[in-house]
Design an enzyme around this catalytic site. Structure first.
Site, PDB file in Angstrom:
ATOM      1  N   ARG A 199      -2.652  36.958  20.046  1.00 31.92           N
ATOM      2  CA  ARG A 199      -1.915  38.161  19.655  1.00 31.92           C
ATOM      3  C   ARG A 199      -2.876  39.218  19.139  1.00 31.92           C
ATOM      4  O   ARG A 199      -3.733  38.944  18.302  1.00 31.92           O
ATOM      5  CB  ARG A 199      -0.895  37.814  18.559  1.00 31.92           C
ATOM      6  CG  ARG A 199      -0.248  38.989  17.830  1.00 31.92           C
ATOM      7  CD  ARG A 199       0.928  39.547  18.583  1.00 31.92           C
ATOM      8  NE  ARG A 199       1.471  40.740  17.970  1.00 31.92           N
ATOM      9  CZ  ARG A 199       2.538  40.795  17.198  1.00 31.92           C
ATOM     10  NH1 ARG A 199       3.186  39.692  16.894  1.00 31.92           N
ATOM     11  NH2 ARG A 199       2.978  41.937  16.716  1.00 31.92           N
ATOM     12  N   ASP A 203       8.719  35.996  13.853  1.00 28.18           N
ATOM     13  CA  ASP A 203       9.241  36.648  12.648  1.00 28.18           C
ATOM     14  C   ASP A 203       9.980  35.638  11.799  1.00 28.18           C
ATOM     15  O   ASP A 203      10.831  34.889  12.302  1.00 28.18           O
ATOM     16  CB  ASP A 203      10.217  37.774  13.013  1.00 28.18           C
ATOM     17  CG  ASP A 203       9.533  38.991  13.607  1.00 28.18           C
ATOM     18  OD1 ASP A 203       8.328  39.170  13.366  1.00 28.18           O
ATOM     19  OD2 ASP A 203      10.214  39.768  14.303  1.00 28.18           O
ATOM     20  N   ASP A 227       5.179  36.698  19.324  1.00 23.96           N
ATOM     21  CA  ASP A 227       5.632  37.315  18.080  1.00 23.96           C
ATOM     22  C   ASP A 227       6.498  36.295  17.370  1.00 23.96           C
ATOM     23  O   ASP A 227       7.422  35.726  17.977  1.00 23.96           O
ATOM     24  CB  ASP A 227       6.443  38.579  18.409  1.00 23.96           C
ATOM     25  CG  ASP A 227       6.851  39.352  17.167  1.00 23.96           C
ATOM     26  OD1 ASP A 227       6.028  39.462  16.234  1.00 23.96           O
ATOM     27  OD2 ASP A 227       7.988  39.846  17.126  1.00 23.96           O
ATOM     28  N   ARG A 243       3.368  42.017  23.416  1.00 27.44           N
ATOM     29  CA  ARG A 243       2.734  40.913  22.696  1.00 27.44           C
ATOM     30  C   ARG A 243       2.851  39.593  23.441  1.00 27.44           C
ATOM     31  O   ARG A 243       3.864  39.310  24.049  1.00 27.44           O
ATOM     32  CB  ARG A 243       3.306  40.783  21.295  1.00 27.44           C
ATOM     33  CG  ARG A 243       4.802  40.805  21.261  1.00 27.44           C
ATOM     34  CD  ARG A 243       5.384  41.263  19.964  1.00 27.44           C
ATOM     35  NE  ARG A 243       5.105  42.663  19.735  1.00 27.44           N
ATOM     36  CZ  ARG A 243       5.543  43.368  18.723  1.00 27.44           C
ATOM     37  NH1 ARG A 243       6.316  42.828  17.847  1.00 27.44           N
ATOM     38  NH2 ARG A 243       5.239  44.622  18.573  1.00 27.44           N
TER      39      ARG A 243
END
Length: 170
Positions: A91, A105, A103, A100
């Site tokens: 990344r 989160d 990712d 990307r």
């Protein structure tokens, strides 16, 4: 030395990729999370395909998934581990909405609520993202965010943009 273990908590993570072999990227993230001491992969939603959200200019579509882990890691430690996994997968962060390879989160961590420059829980934008809430509802249909059931949060969002991912390929 590893941080001291806390009480086990359910944490929810959103995984996404729109560069390279997207399906392999999600599998890589799940494998790395499962191999992390203090983290047990507990559930994984189906994989969905969505158009990029809030990006300037054209980008490839994303594959998205939400996973639930049971963890004894503190929220900040878990987030740091997620950043390590992203970096290990290549990344790069040229800009906020750049494409990307991976990712991750941190959406929720037990009942933790925090607002720091490094981490905000619950995730501040998850309530407006169908690509997060649809897979979250798959694995935790009774879950509430700030006292609001996920099913109610989905009302008013364009869930038609969240499509089952193609069976094979990137």
């Amino acid at each position: 030395p590893p941080p001291p273990a806390g009480a086990p908590a359910a944490a929810y993570l959103s995984l996404g990729s729109n560069l390279g072999d997207r399906r392999r990227a999600l599998a890589f993230a799940r494998g790395q999370l499962a191999a992390t001491p203090g983290v047990t992969l507990d559930a994984a939603s189906p994989v969905y395909e969505t158009a990029p959200h809030g990006t300037p200019g054209p980008q490839p579509d994303y594959l998205n998934q939400v996973v639930r882990v049971i963890t004894t890691l503190a929220p900040g430690v878990l987030l740091h581990r997620c950043l390590e996994i992203e970096n290990r997968h290549g990344r790069v962060r040229p800009s906020r909405h750049a494409p990307r390879t991976l990712d991750i989160d941190l959406l929720l961590h037990g009942d933790a609520v925090c607002d720091t420059p490094f981490l905000t829980l619950p995730h501040p934008r998850m309530r407006e993202r169908a690509f997060v809430l649809v897979p979250l509802a798959d694995i935790a249909p009774g879950l509430s965010v700030n006292g609001i059931p996920v099913a109610r949060l989905l009302r008013g969002l364009d869930v038609e943009t969240v499509r089952p991912a193609p069976a094979e390929g990137g």
